[in-house]
Write an enzyme that holds these catalytic residues in place. Structure first.
Site, mmCIF file in Angstrom:
data_model
loop_
_atom_site.group_PDB
_atom_site.id
_atom_site.type_symbol
_atom_site.label_atom_id
_atom_site.label_comp_id
_atom_site.label_asym_id
_atom_site.label_seq_id
_atom_site.Cartn_x
_atom_site.Cartn_y
_atom_site.Cartn_z
ATOM 1 N N ASN A 161 -31.579 1.590 13.813
ATOM 2 C CA ASN A 161 -31.277 1.157 15.176
ATOM 3 C C ASN A 161 -29.984 1.862 15.565
ATOM 4 O O ASN A 161 -28.914 1.485 15.111
ATOM 5 C CB ASN A 161 -31.098 -0.374 15.215
ATOM 6 C CG ASN A 161 -30.627 -0.864 16.570
ATOM 7 O OD1 ASN A 161 -30.594 -0.096 17.543
ATOM 8 N ND2 ASN A 161 -30.251 -2.138 16.640
ATOM 9 N N LYS B 159 -28.513 1.878 18.275
ATOM 10 C CA LYS B 159 -27.736 1.134 19.287
ATOM 11 C C LYS B 159 -27.288 2.133 20.375
ATOM 12 O O LYS B 159 -28.040 3.063 20.676
ATOM 13 C CB LYS B 159 -26.580 0.390 18.627
ATOM 14 C CG LYS B 159 -27.074 -0.487 17.469
ATOM 15 C CD LYS B 159 -26.076 -1.466 16.943
ATOM 16 C CE LYS B 159 -26.708 -2.284 15.826
ATOM 17 N NZ LYS B 159 -25.807 -3.316 15.291
ATOM 18 N N HIS C 154 -32.685 -8.380 19.873
ATOM 19 C CA HIS C 154 -31.556 -8.122 18.970
ATOM 20 C C HIS C 154 -30.414 -9.069 19.331
ATOM 21 O O HIS C 154 -30.212 -9.394 20.509
ATOM 22 C CB HIS C 154 -31.108 -6.664 19.108
ATOM 23 C CG HIS C 154 -30.149 -6.260 18.040
ATOM 24 N ND1 HIS C 154 -28.812 -6.594 18.097
ATOM 25 C CD2 HIS C 154 -30.327 -5.598 16.876
ATOM 26 C CE1 HIS C 154 -28.224 -6.143 16.998
ATOM 27 N NE2 HIS C 154 -29.114 -5.530 16.242
ATOM 28 N N GLU D 153 -27.392 -8.622 19.671
ATOM 29 C CA GLU D 153 -26.451 -8.088 20.668
ATOM 30 C C GLU D 153 -26.994 -8.286 22.082
ATOM 31 O O GLU D 153 -26.234 -8.515 23.016
ATOM 32 C CB GLU D 153 -26.169 -6.600 20.376
ATOM 33 C CG GLU D 153 -25.266 -6.443 19.160
ATOM 34 C CD GLU D 153 -25.513 -5.193 18.344
ATOM 35 O OE1 GLU D 153 -26.138 -4.238 18.834
ATOM 36 O OE2 GLU D 153 -25.066 -5.166 17.173
ATOM 37 N N GLU E 256 -31.895 -10.825 10.877
ATOM 38 C CA GLU E 256 -30.553 -10.248 10.942
ATOM 39 C C GLU E 256 -29.527 -11.364 11.110
ATOM 40 O O GLU E 256 -29.294 -11.826 12.245
ATOM 41 C CB GLU E 256 -30.442 -9.283 12.128
ATOM 42 C CG GLU E 256 -31.375 -8.105 12.040
ATOM 43 C CD GLU E 256 -30.822 -6.897 12.801
ATOM 44 O OE1 GLU E 256 -30.685 -5.844 12.169
ATOM 45 O OE2 GLU E 256 -30.520 -7.012 13.990
ATOM 46 N N GLY F 268 -22.716 -5.238 11.349
ATOM 47 C CA GLY F 268 -21.550 -4.405 11.654
ATOM 48 C C GLY F 268 -20.259 -4.895 11.020
ATOM 49 O O GLY F 268 -19.179 -4.442 11.355
ATOM 50 N N SER G 245 -25.577 -4.703 7.810
ATOM 51 C CA SER G 245 -24.786 -3.929 6.845
ATOM 52 C C SER G 245 -25.599 -3.448 5.644
ATOM 53 O O SER G 245 -25.081 -3.351 4.536
ATOM 54 C CB SER G 245 -23.553 -4.721 6.382
ATOM 55 O OG SER G 245 -22.732 -5.033 7.492
HETATM 56 P P1 13P Z 1 -25.391 -2.697 10.872
HETATM 57 O O1 13P Z 1 -26.317 -2.064 9.877
HETATM 58 O O2 13P Z 1 -24.452 -1.732 11.514
HETATM 59 O O3 13P Z 1 -24.717 -3.912 10.316
HETATM 60 O O4 13P Z 1 -26.318 -3.217 12.074
HETATM 61 C C1 13P Z 1 -27.421 -3.972 11.762
HETATM 62 C C2 13P Z 1 -28.216 -4.136 12.991
HETATM 63 O O5 13P Z 1 -27.802 -4.788 13.936
HETATM 64 C C3 13P Z 1 -29.506 -3.439 13.062
HETATM 65 O O6 13P Z 1 -30.225 -3.833 14.169
#
Ligand code: 13P
Length: 261
Positions: free
Chosen positions: A9, A11, A94, A96, A164, A170, A210
Site C-alpha cells: 500500500n 499510500k 483503511h 487512515e 491492521e 507506521g 509495520s
Molecule cells: P506500515 O507498514 O507502514 O506500518 O503501514 C501498514 C499499512 O497501513 C498498510 O495498509
C-alpha cells in the site's frame, strides 16, 4: 489451501514516474514469487503503473473506490474507471480513511458491495486502536466492523480481509506473531458464524502494521496469516521483494543487484 497475498500500500507516495521506476525494479525481483504480488498505488499513478506491469506477475490495486457507478461526486473514482486500467484489487476502509476522511462501517459496506459487483476484489481493512486493545475491546470492535462492513456479501471468497491494528501502523511497533495469529483466528471464527465455516476457511486474511523484511517470515509462518498489507516497506524494491520471498529468504538477497543491497 489459501494462496498467500503480499500487497504493497503505497499510500500517498510516488508520483507516476517514481511508481514506474519502482515496479520496473520490482519486476525481476519478484517474477518467481510463490505468492500473489500486488501494488496498491495512488489513483493518478494507475495508468502508468498498469502499462509498466503488463505481462508481469504483479497485480494492480487501488486505494479506494466510490460506491456509485457514476454521477455528481466531485473528486471520486468509480469501479468501472479502475477496471478499465486492469485494476484487480481495491483497498477499502483503511484506518487512515476512517480516521481522516470520515469513512464508517456503513460506507465501507457500500464501497465493498460496489467493488464486488464491478468485478474488483476488495481488500477490506479492519482493526482496533491502542485504547481499544488496552481496554479489552478488540473483539467487540472487530465484530462490529465485520457485521456492518460485510453485510450483504454473498461470497466471502471474493474478498480479502486485512487485519491492521491501528497502533502498529507506521509506528515500527508490530503485533507479535502470536497476537496477530490469535486475532486473525477470531476474525475467521466471526466469519464462520456470520457466513459459513467453509467460507471462513477459504477467505484470505492479511496482517498489516509495520510488516518488514525482518519480521515477515515469522508472521507468515503463522497458520492463520495469509499475507501482508505493507506500507513503508513496500516503497523500496529490495525490502518489498524480501517480504514477497518470505518463504525463501536466501532467494531474496541472491537476486538483488548490488546497489540495492
Ligand atoms: P506500515 O507498514 O507502514 O506500518 O503501514 C501498514 C499499512 O497501513 C498498510 O495498509
Amino acid at each position: 489451501m489459501r494462496t498467500p497475498i503480499i500487497a504493497g500500500n503505497w499510500k500517498m507516495n510516488n508520483t507516476a514516474s517514481e511508481g514506474v521506476a519502482l515496479v520496473e525494479a520490482l519486476k525481476p525481483l519478484v517474477c518467481d514469487a510463490n505468492c500473489e504480488v500486488v501494488v496498491c498505488v495512488p489513483a493518478i499513478d494507475i495508468p502508468a503503473v498498469s502499462a509498466a506491469i503488463e505481462g508481469s506477475n504483479i497485480a494492480l490495486g487501488a486505494q479506494n473506490v466510490h460506491f456509485a457507478k457514476s454521477g455528481a461526486y466531485t473528486g471520486e473514482i468509480s469501479a468501472s474507471m479502475l477496471r478499465e486500467y486492469g485494476v484487480k484489487y481495491v483497498i477499502i476502509g483503511h484506518s487512515e480513511r476512517r480516521q481522516y476522511f470520515g469513512e464508517t462501517d456503513e460506507t465501507v459496506n457500500k464501497r465493498t458491495l460496489a467493488a464486488i459487483e464491478a468485478g474488483l476484489v476488495p481488500i477490506v481493512c479492519i482493526g482496533e486502536s491502542l485504547e481499544e486493545r488496552e481496554t479489552g475491546k478488540t473483539e467487540e470492535v472487530l465484530s462490529r466492523q465485520i457485521e456492518t462492513g460485510f453485510r450483504g456479501i454473498d461470497d466471502l471468497s471474493g474478498i480479502v480481509i486485512a487485519y491492521e491494528p491501528i497502533w502498529a501502523i507506521g509506528t515500527g511497533k508490530t503485533a507479535t506473531a502470536q497476537q496477530a495469529n490469535e486475532t486473525i483466528a477470531f476474525i475467521r471464527k466471526k466469519c464462520a458464524e456470520l457466513f459459513c465455516p467453509k467460507c471462513a476457511e477459504q477467505v484470505r486474511i492479511q496482517y498489516g502494521g509495520s510488516m518488514n523484511a525482518k519480521n515477515a517470515r515469522e508472521l507468515m509462518a503463522m497458520p492463520e496469516i495469509d499475507g501482508g498489507l505493507i506500507g513503508g516497506a513496500s516503497l523500496k524494491a529490495a525490502d518489498f521483494s524480501s517480504i514477497v520471498h518470505f518463504d525463501r529468504p536466501d532467494m531474496a538477497s541472491m537476486k538483488l543487484p548490488k546497489e540495492l543491497l
